[in-house]
Write a protein that holds these residues in place. Structure first.
Motif, PDB file in Angstrom:
ATOM      1  N   PHE A  20      -3.398   8.872  14.181  1.00  0.00           N
ATOM      2  CA  PHE A  20      -3.913   7.831  13.289  1.00  0.00           C
ATOM      3  C   PHE A  20      -4.911   8.437  12.300  1.00  0.00           C
ATOM      4  O   PHE A  20      -4.847   8.186  11.102  1.00  0.00           O
ATOM      5  N   GLN A  21      -5.828   9.265  12.792  1.00  0.00           N
ATOM      6  CA  GLN A  21      -6.850   9.866  11.929  1.00  0.00           C
ATOM      7  C   GLN A  21      -6.241  10.859  10.934  1.00  0.00           C
ATOM      8  O   GLN A  21      -6.627  10.884   9.763  1.00  0.00           O
ATOM      9  N   ALA A  22      -5.276  11.637  11.389  1.00  0.00           N
ATOM     10  CA  ALA A  22      -4.648  12.635  10.510  1.00  0.00           C
ATOM     11  C   ALA A  22      -3.813  11.992   9.410  1.00  0.00           C
ATOM     12  O   ALA A  22      -3.724  12.537   8.302  1.00  0.00           O
ATOM     13  N   TYR A  23      -3.200  10.845   9.696  1.00  0.00           N
ATOM     14  CA  TYR A  23      -2.302  10.202   8.733  1.00  0.00           C
ATOM     15  C   TYR A  23      -2.867   8.896   8.173  1.00  0.00           C
ATOM     16  O   TYR A  23      -2.145   8.154   7.512  1.00  0.00           O
ATOM     17  N   HIS A  24      -4.142   8.661   8.402  1.00  0.00           N
ATOM     18  CA  HIS A  24      -4.809   7.473   7.859  1.00  0.00           C
ATOM     19  C   HIS A  24      -4.606   7.425   6.345  1.00  0.00           C
ATOM     20  O   HIS A  24      -4.625   8.465   5.666  1.00  0.00           O
ATOM     21  N   VAL A  25      -4.397   6.240   5.833  1.00  0.00           N
ATOM     22  CA  VAL A  25      -4.171   6.065   4.399  1.00  0.00           C
ATOM     23  C   VAL A  25      -5.420   5.436   3.787  1.00  0.00           C
ATOM     24  O   VAL A  25      -5.900   4.398   4.253  1.00  0.00           O
ATOM     25  N   ALA A  26      -5.941   6.103   2.761  1.00  0.00           N
ATOM     26  CA  ALA A  26      -7.150   5.622   2.078  1.00  0.00           C
ATOM     27  C   ALA A  26      -6.971   4.176   1.628  1.00  0.00           C
ATOM     28  O   ALA A  26      -5.895   3.777   1.178  1.00  0.00           O
ATOM     29  N   GLY A  27      -8.038   3.405   1.796  1.00  0.00           N
ATOM     30  CA  GLY A  27      -8.014   2.001   1.409  1.00  0.00           C
ATOM     31  C   GLY A  27      -7.703   1.082   2.574  1.00  0.00           C
ATOM     32  O   GLY A  27      -7.755  -0.141   2.425  1.00  0.00           O
ATOM     33  N   THR A  28      -7.368   1.656   3.736  1.00  0.00           N
ATOM     34  CA  THR A  28      -7.141   0.843   4.929  1.00  0.00           C
ATOM     35  C   THR A  28      -8.270   1.104   5.919  1.00  0.00           C
ATOM     36  O   THR A  28      -9.004   2.079   5.802  1.00  0.00           O
ATOM     37  N   SER A  29      -8.370   0.244   6.903  1.00  0.00           N
ATOM     38  CA  SER A  29      -9.402   0.346   7.921  1.00  0.00           C
ATOM     39  C   SER A  29      -9.229   1.617   8.749  1.00  0.00           C
ATOM     40  O   SER A  29      -8.124   2.143   8.890  1.00  0.00           O
ATOM     41  N   TRP A  30     -10.331   2.089   9.311  1.00  0.00           N
ATOM     42  CA  TRP A  30     -10.288   3.227  10.229  1.00  0.00           C
ATOM     43  C   TRP A  30     -10.079   2.766  11.666  1.00  0.00           C
ATOM     44  O   TRP A  30     -10.093   3.571  12.596  1.00  0.00           O
ATOM     45  N   ASP A  31      -9.865   1.489  11.868  1.00  0.00           N
ATOM     46  CA  ASP A  31      -9.639   0.923  13.201  1.00  0.00           C
ATOM     47  C   ASP A  31      -8.149   1.006  13.522  1.00  0.00           C
ATOM     48  O   ASP A  31      -7.330   0.374  12.842  1.00  0.00           O
ATOM     49  N   PRO A  32      -7.753   1.762  14.559  1.00  0.00           N
ATOM     50  CA  PRO A  32      -6.323   1.883  14.876  1.00  0.00           C
ATOM     51  C   PRO A  32      -5.681   0.569  15.323  1.00  0.00           C
ATOM     52  O   PRO A  32      -4.462   0.456  15.337  1.00  0.00           O
ATOM     53  N   TYR A  33      -6.496  -0.424  15.694  1.00  0.00           N
ATOM     54  CA  TYR A  33      -5.964  -1.730  16.064  1.00  0.00           C
ATOM     55  C   TYR A  33      -5.785  -2.640  14.853  1.00  0.00           C
ATOM     56  O   TYR A  33      -5.191  -3.703  14.969  1.00  0.00           O
ATOM     57  N   ILE A  93       0.842  -1.200   0.000  1.00  0.00           N
ATOM     58  CA  ILE A  93       0.000   0.000   0.000  1.00  0.00           C
ATOM     59  C   ILE A  93       0.879   1.253   0.000  1.00  0.00           C
ATOM     60  O   ILE A  93       0.625   2.205  -0.746  1.00  0.00           O
ATOM     61  N   MET A  94       1.918   1.235   0.811  1.00  0.00           N
ATOM     62  CA  MET A  94       2.836   2.376   0.880  1.00  0.00           C
ATOM     63  C   MET A  94       3.486   2.641  -0.474  1.00  0.00           C
ATOM     64  O   MET A  94       3.640   3.795  -0.880  1.00  0.00           O
ATOM     65  N   ALA A  95       3.856   1.597  -1.181  1.00  0.00           N
ATOM     66  CA  ALA A  95       4.467   1.764  -2.514  1.00  0.00           C
ATOM     67  C   ALA A  95       3.484   2.434  -3.466  1.00  0.00           C
ATOM     68  O   ALA A  95       3.875   3.310  -4.241  1.00  0.00           O
TER      69      ALA A  95
END
Length: 160
Positions: free
Chosen positions: A120-133, A68-70
């Motif tokens: 976590f919310q500020a740097y959340h990456v689209a396409g991943t869960s919104w759950d910090p766990y 995802i990072m790539a």
């Protein structure tokens, strides 16, 4: 020399050998058990995969995050992520810090890379869960934050 004293030598030798053999067997048991346990763990872990097709374990979570990072242009390497995960949570995706200054302020650090909810919310990456766990979401958001703040998760060698 009395007869009783003459017999002590062979008995003492036999007892010493018996203790040594028992000690060697006891030392070997954890090695035998660990080998079997490792094989069972590997077999179990290999059959469980994420919806994206990665192993559902730390190795798979890091690899999925790196993919995802790539795609998103977020720098970082496997080794940099792994090093920081082990320091922050020992690989436990449900880790939570309830004692530091963040926790005292009402925002405990959570997950593999111990992000607080606002980060976590500020740097959340689209396409991943919104759950910090969620392991992949946590790694990816933390790496996104580390990239913005330090250039890469690879440049983080302590609490961040």
């Amino acid at each position: 020399m009395p007869a009783a004293a003459q017999n002590r030598g062979p008995r003492r030798l036999a007892r010493t050998l018996a203790v040594a053999a028992t000690g060697a067997a006891v030392l070997a048991l954890p090695l035998i058990g660990a080998t079997g346990a490792s094989a069972a763990t590997t077999a179990t872990t290999a059959t469980t995969v994420t919806t994206a097709g990665y192993a559902n374990n730390l190795d798979g979570w890091i690899r999925e995050s790196l993919a995802i990072m790539a795609q998103k242009g977020i720098p970082g390497t496997y080794n940099g992520i792994y090093r920081n995960v082990m320091r922050e949570s020992s690989g436990n995706p449900n880790a939570i810090n309830l004692w530091d200054s963040n926790a005292a302020a009402g925002t405990p650090s959570k997950g593999l890379l111990q992000t607080i909810d606002p980060t976590f919310q500020a740097y959340h990456v689209a396409g991943t869960s919104w759950d910090p766990y969620d392991p992949v979401a946590n790694i990816t958001a933390a790496c996104n934050y580390a990239a913005a703040r330090y250039g890469s998760i690879d440049n983080v060698f302590g609490a961040y």
